[in-house]
Enzyme design. Structure first.
Site, PDB file in Angstrom:
ATOM      1  N   LYS A 247      16.967 -38.567  11.373  1.00 48.78           N
ATOM      2  CA  LYS A 247      18.136 -38.117  12.137  1.00 48.78           C
ATOM      3  C   LYS A 247      19.294 -39.135  12.149  1.00 48.78           C
ATOM      4  CE  LYS A 247      15.554 -34.461  14.202  1.00 48.78           C
ATOM      5  NZ  LYS A 247      14.179 -34.396  14.660  1.00 48.78           N
TER       6      LYS A 247
ATOM      7  N   TYR B 206       6.319 -33.387  18.226  1.00 45.32           N
ATOM      8  CA  TYR B 206       6.535 -32.917  16.849  1.00 45.32           C
ATOM      9  C   TYR B 206       6.775 -34.129  15.975  1.00 45.32           C
ATOM     10  CZ  TYR B 206       8.610 -30.406  12.880  1.00 45.32           C
ATOM     11  OH  TYR B 206       8.891 -29.906  11.630  1.00 45.32           O
TER      12      TYR B 206
ATOM     13  N   ASP C 189       7.135 -42.647  17.027  1.00 49.98           N
ATOM     14  CA  ASP C 189       7.973 -41.763  16.229  1.00 49.98           C
ATOM     15  C   ASP C 189       9.360 -41.774  16.873  1.00 49.98           C
ATOM     16  OD1 ASP C 189       9.385 -39.754  15.063  1.00 49.98           O
ATOM     17  OD2 ASP C 189       7.795 -38.246  15.194  1.00 49.98           O
TER      18      ASP C 189
HETATM   19  C1  LIG Z   1      12.931 -34.006  13.723  1.00 50.49           C
HETATM   20  C2  LIG Z   1      11.707 -34.777  13.968  1.00 50.49           C
HETATM   21  C3  LIG Z   1      10.800 -35.089  12.939  1.00 50.49           C
HETATM   22  C4  LIG Z   1      10.913 -34.493  11.563  1.00 50.49           C
HETATM   23  O1  LIG Z   1      12.051 -34.915  10.884  1.00 50.49           O
HETATM   24  P1  LIG Z   1      12.618 -34.022   9.670  1.00 50.49           P
HETATM   25  O2  LIG Z   1      13.738 -34.841   9.143  1.00 50.49           O
HETATM   26  O3  LIG Z   1      13.003 -32.721  10.250  1.00 50.49           O
HETATM   27  O4  LIG Z   1      11.501 -33.891   8.677  1.00 50.49           O
HETATM   28  C5  LIG Z   1       9.753 -35.933  13.222  1.00 50.49           C
HETATM   29  N1  LIG Z   1       9.592 -36.472  14.441  1.00 50.49           N
HETATM   30  C6  LIG Z   1      10.435 -36.205  15.456  1.00 50.49           C
HETATM   31  C7  LIG Z   1      10.231 -36.853  16.791  1.00 50.49           C
HETATM   32  C8  LIG Z   1      11.502 -35.335  15.256  1.00 50.49           C
HETATM   33  O5  LIG Z   1      12.304 -35.032  16.291  1.00 50.49           O
END
Ligand SMILES: *Cc1c(COP(=O)(O)O)cnc(C)c1O
Length: 430
Positions: free
Chosen positions: A267, A144, A239
């Site tokens: 995060k 994701y 990511d």
């Molecule tokens: C949570 C998440 C996102 C998206 O971040 P948001 O602040 O919710 O837009 C993207 N990549 C990873 C790996 C994530 O866990």
């Protein structure tokens, strides 16, 4: 009447908010039942409006790595707030934040702050496309990268939880430029790269996947991606929205010893405020406006309240790397305890863990990619989730999410969690 229960609030929320929540996994739709409305949180504990206390294994999906309402962060926010909540003009705080991140993740030469992980990943892809003058990207099934159009193809997290195969509203033009492979399958990547020679701008990957439960990368997989990207002039994007500042001060890059070209954060970087960032090697990041023509902007990017919160937390993480050792020891303690009670229960299970990320899959196969995660007994997970919740343990309400430990957790909390698991299994397996 002043008493408000979660049920009353949820009924009311659905009248004015789609599904009653501002982010889908919060709705408990996949595990059933009513989402719990929170009243406050401190350290490792959440307190709901119904008067219950929970040991928290979500940590706001990662940011609360040192616990909720962490005193130094709260004080820094309070002190900063009196100077105005935003200027729309640069501040020294933004430089300090960029310098701090560069000192923690050495292959980041230039970094741009944004307001979410989604924005960070969406911008990183645009930069890679602008830099390589190519259109296609490769992502992995079950990973994701936020909810930008390009990423909603075979995505993890809520998209997997709700089994949404195609997201209406994403045009085929956009999704055709997103190619997918199974996580950990380097041969499939080689095949795609050969098939689409000189068309692939970027490979984006969660270096440790956390959006299909926690899934560990084979080192040959990440190393293989690095080699392919070097050979084919493809931008390798890690990511690190989940793993950044969580697995090590320098994130998964440091923990696993692999160097990406671009990296995205979210995060932990904002300590619970809405912050994301994308950065990386100078020759690539130089295409970003106003240096180059790859446009990217944000009215509230680098917001002073968000910056002071993140800066305060990251400074502490940098100064006290022993916090990571403590967190990992706690997570391994939990893993060993869960292992013991799960084995005693006789049910099929696999526990995946790295650093302070961990997840339990009710499966007798190794869980190494989305297909093997999806094969697990999701129904049993739902029962386990509710049995744990009843015992005051707040797990992610989906089998497709990693648990995140925070360093406010005590050995006693972990013991309670292990005991609750033993009791829960006894209840649901009988
Ligand atoms: C949570 C998440 C996102 C998206 O971040 P948001 O602040 O919710 O837009 C993207 N990549 C990873 C790996 C994530 O866990």
């Amino acid at each position: 009447m002043n008493i408000k229960t979660s049920q009353q609030l949820f009924d009311r929320a659905q009248q004015s908010i789609p599904g009653g929540v501002n982010s889908p996994v919060r709705a408990f739709k996949s595990v059933g039942g009513t989402p719990i409305f929170m009243q406050h949180a401190k350290g490792a504990y959440l307190y709901d409006v119904d008067g219950n206390e929970y040991i928290d294994y979500i940590a706001s999906w990662g940011p609360m790595i040192l616990g909720h309402a962490y005193d130094p962060v709260i004080k820094a926010i309070q002190d900063q707030a009196v100077y105005s909540t935003s200027y729309g003009a640069p501040t020294e705080l933004e430089i300090k934040m960029a310098e701090l991140i560069k000192s923690m993740a050495p292959n980041v030469d230039l970094i741009r702050m944004v307001s979410s992980g989604t924005e960070a990943c969406m911008s990183a892809i645009r930069v890679a496309r602008g830099y390589t003058k190519r259109n296609k990207i490769i992502k992995f099934e079950g990973c994701y990268h936020g909810h930008a159009d390009s990423f909603l193809v075979k995505a993890g997290s809520g998209v997997a939880t709700f089994n949404i195969q195609n997201v209406p509203g994403v045009t085929s033009g956009v999704s055709n430029d997103t190619l997918t492979c199974a996580y950990n399958d380097i041969v499939a990547v080689e095949r795609l790269v050969a098939q689409y020679k000189n068309e692939i701008a970027a490979i984006i990957v969660e270096p440790v996947a956390g959006n299909m439960g926690c899934i560990l990368p084979k080192l040959s997989f990440l190393g293989g991606l690095r080699k392919i990207c070097d050979a084919e002039n493809i931008v390798l994007i890690f990511d690190e929205v989940m793993t950044g500042f969580r697995l090590a001060p320098g994130g998964a890059q440091q923990k696993l010893g692999i160097d990406a070209d671009l990296v995205t954060y979210g995060k932990v970087i904002g300590a619970g405020m809405p912050v994301g960032a994308f950065g990386g090697k100078k020759h690539i990041m130089e295409v970003v406006a106003p240096l180059g023509n790859v446009y990217q902007a944000g009215t509230l990017s680098g917001n002073p309240i968000a910056m002071i919160a993140g800066y305060t937390l990251l400074s502490i993480l940098k100064k006290q790397p022993n916090l990571y050792t403590e967190l990992e020891e706690k997570t391994i303690y939990l893993k060993n305890g869960l292992d013991e009670v799960l084995r005693a229960s006789g049910t099929a299970y696999k526990i995946n863990q790295l650093g302070s990320m961990i997840s339990v899959h009710f499966s007798n196969h190794e869980v190494t990619d989305f297909a093997s995660a999806a094969e697990a007994n999701i129904d049993l997970f739902k029962k386990y989730f509710h049995a744990m919740l009843k015992r005051g343990i707040y797990l992610p309400p989906s089998a497709f999410e990693s648990w995140f430990l925070n360093n406010a957790l005590t050995k006693e909390d972990l013991d309670k969690t292990i005991k609750a698991t033993a009791e829960s299994l006894q209840e649901i397996l009988k």
